[in-house]
Design a protein around this motif. Structure first.
Motif: not given
Length: 139
Positions: A107-135
């Motif tokens: 998740l190193a390139n996820m906007a939550l990490v790279t653009c931390a201040r952006l309040s509405v941000q895109p999530v890639t399909e792969e990031e979605w899958r990983i976060v859902c797995e973690l959660g």
């Protein structure tokens, strides 16, 4: 279908309030950043998003769905600002903290990490899958 992340300060508008507005949903108003606004303008009905508690908690706590396309933000007379409506679908089985996201190299390139201040941000399909797995949430 695109994926997104919506940030909110839980002491202002948290997951509990968002869940209380289901199934009708609620206007995601008050965004005053052009990139975040443009992200909302790109959204389609049925797009999914993570609901993220910023400042307090710093964790992804739920999954939402876009239920109304971009329209004028009712909290301002300024025609530049639009918003979408979102509705809560389900909570994460386990909240996914910012620390967990930052610790996962996938998740190193996820906007939550790279653009931390952006309040509405895109999530890639792969990031979605990983976060859902973690959660512990289904895809």
């Amino acid at each position: 279908m695109a994926k997104w992340l919506f940030k909110s300060e839980p002491n202002v508008w948290g997951w509990t309030e968002q869940m209380a507005k289901a199934p009708a949903g609620e206007e995601w108003h008050g965004v005053r950043n052009y990139l975040a606004r443009n992200n909302m303008r790109a959204m389609q009905l049925g797009d999914l998003g993570f609901f993220y508690h910023s400042n307090i908690g710093k964790e992804i706590v739920g999954i939402v769905e876009v239920c109304a396309l971009a329209h004028h933000d009712s909290t301002t007379d300024d025609p530049r600002w639009d918003c979408v409506d979102i509705r809560a679908l389900r909570p994460m089985a386990r909240p996914v903290s910012l620390a967990m996201v930052k610790a996962d190299p996938r998740l190193a390139n996820m906007a939550l990490v790279t653009c931390a201040r952006l309040s509405v941000q895109p999530v890639t399909e792969e990031e979605w899958r990983i976060v859902c797995e973690l959660g512990g949430a289904g895809p």
